[in-house]
Scaffold this motif. Structure first.
Motif, short mmCIF file in Angstrom:
data_model
loop_
_atom_site.label_atom_id
_atom_site.label_comp_id
_atom_site.label_asym_id
_atom_site.label_seq_id
_atom_site.Cartn_x
_atom_site.Cartn_y
_atom_site.Cartn_z
N MET A 30 0.88 -1.35 0.04
CA MET A 30 -0.10 -0.13 0.24
C MET A 30 0.96 1.13 0.15
SD MET A 30 -3.14 -0.91 2.34
CE MET A 30 -2.47 -1.42 3.77
N SER A 31 1.98 1.14 0.76
CA SER A 31 2.87 2.45 0.88
C SER A 31 3.88 2.58 -0.34
CB SER A 31 3.89 2.22 1.77
OG SER A 31 4.81 3.20 1.71
N TYR A 32 3.94 1.50 -1.13
CA TYR A 32 4.64 1.69 -2.41
C TYR A 32 3.52 2.15 -3.56
CZ TYR A 32 7.57 0.46 -6.56
OH TYR A 32 7.76 0.48 -7.99
N LEU A 33 2.37 1.66 -3.65
CA LEU A 33 1.41 2.13 -4.60
C LEU A 33 0.88 3.68 -4.33
CD1 LEU A 33 -0.95 -1.07 -4.59
CD2 LEU A 33 0.87 -0.21 -6.45
N HIS A 237 10.21 23.81 -0.26
CA HIS A 237 11.73 23.44 -0.62
C HIS A 237 12.50 23.09 0.62
CE1 HIS A 237 15.99 23.71 -1.98
NE2 HIS A 237 15.51 23.19 -3.00
N LEU A 238 12.57 23.86 1.46
CA LEU A 238 13.14 23.98 2.85
C LEU A 238 12.54 22.50 3.59
CD1 LEU A 238 13.34 27.53 4.08
CD2 LEU A 238 15.33 26.00 3.61
N ALA A 239 11.22 22.43 3.61
CA ALA A 239 10.69 21.18 4.20
C ALA A 239 11.32 19.75 3.69
CB ALA A 239 9.22 21.19 4.23
N THR A 240 11.22 19.86 2.25
CA THR A 240 11.76 18.83 1.56
C THR A 240 13.45 18.45 2.03
OG1 THR A 240 10.40 19.10 -0.31
CG2 THR A 240 12.38 17.82 -0.88
N LEU A 241 14.36 19.57 1.56
CA LEU A 241 15.54 19.44 2.00
C LEU A 241 15.68 18.89 3.66
CD1 LEU A 241 18.39 20.03 1.38
CD2 LEU A 241 18.22 22.46 2.45
N LEU A 242 14.95 19.40 4.78
CA LEU A 242 15.04 19.09 5.96
C LEU A 242 14.72 17.60 6.18
CD1 LEU A 242 15.40 19.78 9.01
CD2 LEU A 242 13.12 20.36 9.01
N ILE A 243 13.85 17.01 5.28
CA ILE A 243 13.20 15.64 5.62
C ILE A 243 14.29 14.68 4.77
CG2 ILE A 243 11.74 14.05 4.58
CD1 ILE A 243 9.66 16.26 4.86
N PHE A 244 14.90 15.24 3.78
CA PHE A 244 15.90 14.49 3.11
C PHE A 244 17.46 14.31 3.91
CE2 PHE A 244 19.30 13.94 0.06
CZ PHE A 244 19.00 12.73 -0.73
N ALA A 270 16.79 2.40 8.42
CA ALA A 270 17.68 2.03 7.21
C ALA A 270 16.42 2.58 6.13
CB ALA A 270 17.90 0.64 7.21
N ALA A 271 15.33 1.97 6.18
CA ALA A 271 14.41 2.22 5.12
C ALA A 271 13.94 3.73 4.98
CB ALA A 271 13.30 1.27 5.20
N GLU A 272 14.02 4.60 5.91
CA GLU A 272 13.35 6.03 6.14
C GLU A 272 13.79 6.81 4.72
OE1 GLU A 272 12.81 9.88 9.01
OE2 GLU A 272 14.48 8.42 9.26
N LEU A 273 15.24 6.74 4.47
CA LEU A 273 15.68 7.43 3.20
C LEU A 273 15.06 7.11 1.97
CD1 LEU A 273 17.97 9.55 2.43
CD2 LEU A 273 19.24 7.56 2.07
N LEU A 274 14.47 5.78 1.69
CA LEU A 274 14.16 5.49 0.50
C LEU A 274 12.41 5.48 0.59
CD1 LEU A 274 16.31 2.49 0.02
CD2 LEU A 274 16.42 4.71 -1.19
N VAL A 275 11.91 5.57 1.69
CA VAL A 275 10.39 5.75 2.09
C VAL A 275 9.72 7.01 2.40
CG1 VAL A 275 8.42 4.53 3.55
CG2 VAL A 275 10.40 3.17 2.85
N VAL A 276 10.35 7.74 3.21
CA VAL A 276 9.67 9.00 3.54
C VAL A 276 9.81 10.20 2.43
CG1 VAL A 276 9.61 10.96 5.18
CG2 VAL A 276 9.88 8.60 5.91
N PRO A 277 11.23 10.53 2.02
CA PRO A 277 10.98 11.59 1.07
C PRO A 277 10.31 11.32 -0.29
CG PRO A 277 13.30 11.52 2.13
CD PRO A 277 12.35 10.13 2.48
#
Length: 306
Positions: A30-33, A237-244, A270-277
């Motif tokens: 569901m998260s991926y879709l 943009h700042l929010a995106t940068l902060l999250i990443f 470990a997965a946050e970098l590929l899931v959250v942004p």
């Protein structure tokens, strides 16, 4: 010592914490879709709406496309592992996953730098902006973004692929360069030096972003129109940068100091970098950019024949 091409890695991140694999499979699917859906919705909206054919929205489409690539480097293998109750990956499969993961990371950093430069020109030099950022310049910056990211990735993967391996257990749910280098039984000085080069490069990019925003804040305080532009386009943009950046910091801390924490927490970090942004970026921009938000609402609420 086994030939690298014959190595099969064991992803130990799937061993202990995923006792209820069916539930995790459903959640991951569901998260991926949903990630694909929100990114494609924004991309299609910008492509179909002529009024959105401006540099900031084109760069945003590139960011969303890169987010899809990042998510796709992680979810399919995870879903296959959960469905097949398998936690192994071939050497070539591991290198391929690493290639897409790091290309996504480098492209995200470079894209955010390009977007910061675009916002600097739009707000600090509004009269010269059309001349400074024509369509040709946008295409050049997009090409540069991907070429630099691919080059950085190819060099890193090549340095790792040359290493002979003595172990095959990876303490993550996906392959990363750091984890594979740790499995080597030879000198990794070249990899370490290149790692420091990358850290310096992307720290410099972050510095450029901060410098541009120093000018943007000053410009937004002088004029109400600049303040409005800053809130609408720069805050997302700042929010995106902060999250990443936060995701990268968490991943760095986990990779080096996460050995004693709970397995589930390790997997999440470990997965946050590929899931959250990839999931949050299009939502942030879709909510904050009025032009995109209004077109999305119109497209979903429009009834054919009316």
């Amino acid at each position: 010592m086994q030939n690298n091409s014959e190595v099969v890695f064991v992803l130990q991140g799937l061993n202990d914490s995923l006792t209820n694999r069916q539930m995790y499979f459903a959640f991951a699917l569901m998260s991926y879709l949903f990630t694909i859906f929100v990114n494609m919705t924004l991309i299609v909206t910008v492509c179909l709406e002529r009024t959105l054919h401006e540099p900031i929205y084109i760069f945003l489409c590139n960011l969303c496309f890169n987010g899809i690539c990042g998510a796709s480097s992680f979810y399919p293998k995870l879903l296959h592992g959960l469905l097949a109750d398998s936690n192994v990956i071939t050497y070539s499969g591991c290198l391929a996953q690493m290639f897409v993961v790091y290309c996504y990371v480098f492209c995200e950093f470079t894209s955010l730098t390009v977007m910061a430069y675009d916002r600097y020109l739009a707000i600090c030099k509004p009269l010269q902006y059309p001349m400074l950022m024509p369509v040709q310049r946008v295409a050049q910056m997009l090409l540069l973004t991907w070429c630099v990211s691919l080059l950085e990735t190819i060099i890193g993967i090549t340095l790792t692929a040359r290493l002979p391996l003595c172990r095959r257990h990876i303490n993550k749910i996906f392959c990363t360069n750091w984890e594979v280098v740790r499995l080597s039984c030879s000198d990794t000085t070249g990899n370490n030096i290149y790692g420091f080069v990358l850290i310096f490069t992307h720290t410099s990019q972050t510095g450029l972003i901060l410098v541009s925003y120093t000018h943007l804040v000053g410009a937004s305080l002088r004029l109400a129109s600049n303040r409005r532009k800053f809130i609408q386009t720069c805050v997302p943009h700042l929010a995106t940068l902060l999250i990443f950046v936060s995701s990268q910091v968490f991943d760095f801390i986990y990779s080096r100091y996460g050995g004693g924490t709970l397995q589930l927490l390790q997997n999440l970090l470990a997965a946050e970098l590929l899931v959250v942004p990839p999931l949050i970026n299009p939502i942030i921009y879709g909510i904050n950019l009025h032009q995109i938000r209004s077109r999305i609402i119109h497209n979903f609420s429009h009834k054919p024949g009316i």
